[in-house]
Motif scaffolding. Structure first.
Motif, mmCIF file in Angstrom:
data_model
loop_
_atom_site.group_PDB
_atom_site.id
_atom_site.type_symbol
_atom_site.label_atom_id
_atom_site.label_comp_id
_atom_site.label_asym_id
_atom_site.label_seq_id
_atom_site.Cartn_x
_atom_site.Cartn_y
_atom_site.Cartn_z
ATOM 1 N N GLU A 5 49.046 38.946 30.563
ATOM 2 C CA GLU A 5 48.708 39.085 31.979
ATOM 3 C C GLU A 5 49.486 40.238 32.608
ATOM 4 O O GLU A 5 50.687 40.400 32.372
ATOM 5 C CB GLU A 5 49.011 37.790 32.728
ATOM 6 N N TYR A 6 48.760 41.002 33.401
ATOM 7 C CA TYR A 6 49.337 42.112 34.160
ATOM 8 C C TYR A 6 48.814 42.007 35.590
ATOM 9 O O TYR A 6 47.912 41.222 35.882
ATOM 10 C CB TYR A 6 48.913 43.452 33.552
ATOM 11 N N ASP A 7 49.404 42.807 36.467
ATOM 12 C CA ASP A 7 48.848 42.882 37.820
ATOM 13 C C ASP A 7 47.585 43.734 37.823
ATOM 14 O O ASP A 7 46.577 43.381 38.423
ATOM 15 C CB ASP A 7 49.881 43.475 38.789
ATOM 16 N N ASP A 240 36.007 34.958 37.073
ATOM 17 C CA ASP A 240 36.236 33.527 37.296
ATOM 18 C C ASP A 240 34.981 32.913 37.915
ATOM 19 O O ASP A 240 33.945 33.577 38.071
ATOM 20 C CB ASP A 240 37.479 33.298 38.166
ATOM 21 N N THR A 246 38.764 39.124 36.722
ATOM 22 C CA THR A 246 40.145 38.671 36.511
ATOM 23 C C THR A 246 40.774 39.214 35.231
ATOM 24 O O THR A 246 41.891 38.834 34.883
ATOM 25 C CB THR A 246 40.188 37.134 36.461
ATOM 26 N N ASN A 260 44.510 39.388 31.096
ATOM 27 C CA ASN A 260 44.241 39.019 32.477
ATOM 28 C C ASN A 260 44.886 39.980 33.461
ATOM 29 O O ASN A 260 45.932 40.580 33.189
ATOM 30 C CB ASN A 260 44.734 37.592 32.737
ATOM 31 N N LYS A 262 45.946 40.084 37.570
ATOM 32 C CA LYS A 262 46.082 39.313 38.806
ATOM 33 C C LYS A 262 45.557 40.056 40.033
ATOM 34 O O LYS A 262 44.990 39.453 40.937
ATOM 35 C CB LYS A 262 47.556 38.936 39.011
ATOM 36 N N ARG A 263 45.767 41.378 40.074
ATOM 37 C CA ARG A 263 45.351 42.141 41.257
ATOM 38 C C ARG A 263 44.008 42.842 41.068
ATOM 39 O O ARG A 263 43.280 43.034 42.034
ATOM 40 C CB ARG A 263 46.418 43.186 41.609
ATOM 41 N N GLY A 522 38.053 42.295 42.845
ATOM 42 C CA GLY A 522 38.924 42.538 41.705
ATOM 43 C C GLY A 522 38.514 43.697 40.824
ATOM 44 O O GLY A 522 39.182 43.991 39.828
#
Length: 576
Positions: A5-7, A240, A246, A260, A262-263, A522
């Motif tokens: 996971e990254y931003d 999602d 996402t 993934n 997040k931002r 996103g």
């Protein structure tokens, strides 16, 4: 491979991708950049590195006056309604902020005071100063290890295929300024005397153009701590239940992996010009992937298709950043012919031996003219650029250096009747290349007469400031020269491009819009992966890289929850 996971995940590694990744990492967003190819830099590494930045920070030094309203009006007229006014305004307002940021991270630019906007006849155009060229970059600042991960530049943009030459030096040489010989000698001496560096790598220590830009961005990315993976093609986007993007699914060592974000995900993977199926579907015919001047291992539209799969709207898919190209054996891609066609003493003809365009005009219009001429049945694909012994002796053309430096006897034998054709008379040349001899002779006669009078009565070549930039100022008309002294030469031109300009439709924050005009949450898109803010036009040199990096800059601000507001919204309602 386990999920990570990254931003922010950035797909691609050209100028827009790298600037977005650097800016995001510096703004506190953990960022991953993934690149399909084995080397970083994309098409940007092969480019001239120029950026079209109206009202830029270097204009005052050069004594150039520009203002935002004039620039907005010019660009809006160029775009012809094919990009929304608020996107156009956002670009004009933010471009200089992006350029200032480049300078802050170690990539300063300077205004090209004599390089005019591409459409001098459109109100608001400037005779120079809006296009900026990167300051030369010392490759040692990037480091040898990182340099090995970077795509090399085009040999066609280098002196003798080895030595870097920037836009200012190229203009000095081609316009025959007195200082140009000393400049060239200086470049050669610095290169050959730099034994310590040349013993380590074949790459020139001094990097110019797109090489300077990409090397500077890679150095800044390494400094900022951006994680970068090559050999990692995008397979699909992850959403999602609400439809928000996402993350991505990529291929690593033959296996699929989900990562993934997040931002957000920023698509910056270039155009689709290397995908023949998509070319056949969208571009004007005839169209061939091999005619393009872009890297052979990228720009296949993967990210376009991934965007479509999540509902993204496509726009401008039948447009490209056109340029005439030439096939040079052993070069990985066709070579773009940007400036040589403007030099006095050459002309471009169709199968009837007739001129059909202004050879010195903007290269996208050149490519479009070739396709239009072919559609009319006149044989515009291929077209032929023709010149005589006088031109051959003094000027470069594609891979041919001036004959005074590299005579025909020193050229590769395999190039004759493959790269160039040669005839003692125009009739002989016409027979070799399959064009009408009477038409070719008549076109050469007219060109010689126009050179003597200084006026092109057919296409007004040399009649504006843009045409004259690459010409010989000592002549009555800098772009017109006679074609009368044998032997005569011809070289074949194809309707290529430096990228397609159609892609995912975005708003002024580079957010992707779906087929209903709503934001795909996103998902961001910049560069040739997105539908160009320039619409069908090419406002000035740097109209690809400038917007790519500017909208990446704006996208990061939006991801941070701090979108850049329009500072002059009143211009949107003003009649232009």
């Amino acid at each position: 491979m386990a999920e990570q996971e990254y931003d922010l995940i950035v797909v691609g590694s050209g100028a827009g991708a790298l600037l977005g990744a650097i800016r995001a990492q510096e703004q506190g967003l953990k960022t991953l950049l993934v690149e399909k190819a084995s080397l970083f830099g994309g098409t940007s590494a092969l480019s001239g590195g120029g950026i079209w930045i109206p009202v830029n920070y270097d204009q005052a030094r050069a004594g150039i006056k520009d203002d935002l309203e004039t620039a907005f009006g010019y660009m809006k007229r160029c775009v012809r309604g094919m990009a929304t006014d608020d996107r156009v305004l956002a670009y004009v307002e933010t471009a200089n902020k992006m350029a200032e940021y480049l300078r802050q991270i170690g990539i300063p630019y300077r205004a090209m005071t004599k390089y005019a906007d591409y459409y001098p006849h459109i109100e608001g155009a400037k005779p120079g100063g809006r296009t900026m060229d990167p300051v030369d970059f010392n490759a040692a600042k990037l480091g040898l290890k990182a340099l090995e991960t970077m795509r090399s530049g085009s040999t066609g943009s280098m002196l003798f295929g080895k030595m870097s030459i920037n836009a200012f030096e190229a203009h000095s040489m081609l316009s025959r300024e007195l200082k140009s010989r000393f400049t060239i000698v200086g470049i050669m001496l610095k290169y050959f005397l730099d034994y310590p560096w040349r013993n380590k790598t074949k790459r020139d220590r001094r990097m110019a153009g797109g090489q300077a830009l990409i090397a500077g961005l890679l150095a800044a990315a390494n400094k900022a701590g951006v994680e970068m993976w090559c050999n990692t093609p995008l397979k699909e986007l992850v959403q999602d239940a609400s439809g928000r993007v996402t993350g991505v699914i990529v291929e690593i060592n033959g296996q699929s992996a989900q990562i993934n974000a997040k931002r957000g995900v920023m698509l910056a993977a270039g155009g689709f010009e290397r995908n023949q199926e998509m070319r056949d579907q969208y571009l004007n015919k005839p169209t061939r992937a091999e005619w393009t001047a872009t890297p052979v291992d990228g720009n296949t539209g993967d990210a376009h298709r991934a965007g479509q799969a999540v509902g993204a709207q496509l726009h401008l898919m039948d447009w490209s950043w056109g340029v005439p190209t030439m096939d040079v054996p052993k070069e990985p891609a066709f070579r773009g012919i940007f400036v040589e066609r403007s030099l006095p003493g050459c002309m471009v003809v169709n199968a009837k031996g007739q001129r059909f365009l202004n050879e010195s005009g903007p290269y996208p219009e050149f490519q479009q003219a070739m396709l239009a001429e072919h559609a009319q049945g006149n044989g515009g694909v291929p077209a032929w650029i023709v010149f005589d012994a006088g031109f051959r002796a003094q000027n470069p053309m594609g891979p041919l250096m001036p004959g005074s430096a590299v005579p025909d006897s020193k050229l590769r034998r395999s190039w004759l009747n493959n790269v160039y054709w040669k005839g003692e008379t125009l009739e002989d040349l016409a027979a070799q290349i399959g064009v009408d001899a009477a038409g070719l002779k008549d076109s050469a006669r007219k060109m010689t007469e126009y050179a003597q009078s200084g006026k092109d009565l057919d296409f007004d070549r040399g009649g504006n400031v843009f045409d004259r930039y690459y010409g010989d100022p000592r002549l009555k008309n800098p772009n017109l020269g006679p074609i009368e002294k044998g032997p005569f030469y011809a070289m074949r031109l194809w309707p290529g491009e430096i990228g397609t300009k159609g892609g995912l439709l975005t708003d002024r924050e580079a957010r992707v819009l779906d087929t209903g005009g709503k934001v795909v949450e996103g998902l961001y898109c910049v560069g040739n992966n997105s539908a160009s803010v320039m619409g069908p036009a090419y406002a000035g040199a740097g109209s690809t890289l400038g917007p790519a990096m500017t909208f990446a800059f704006r996208a990061v601000a939006d991801m941070k929850g701090q979108p850049l507001p329009l500072e002059n919204p009143h211009l949107l309602s003003k009649a232009i």
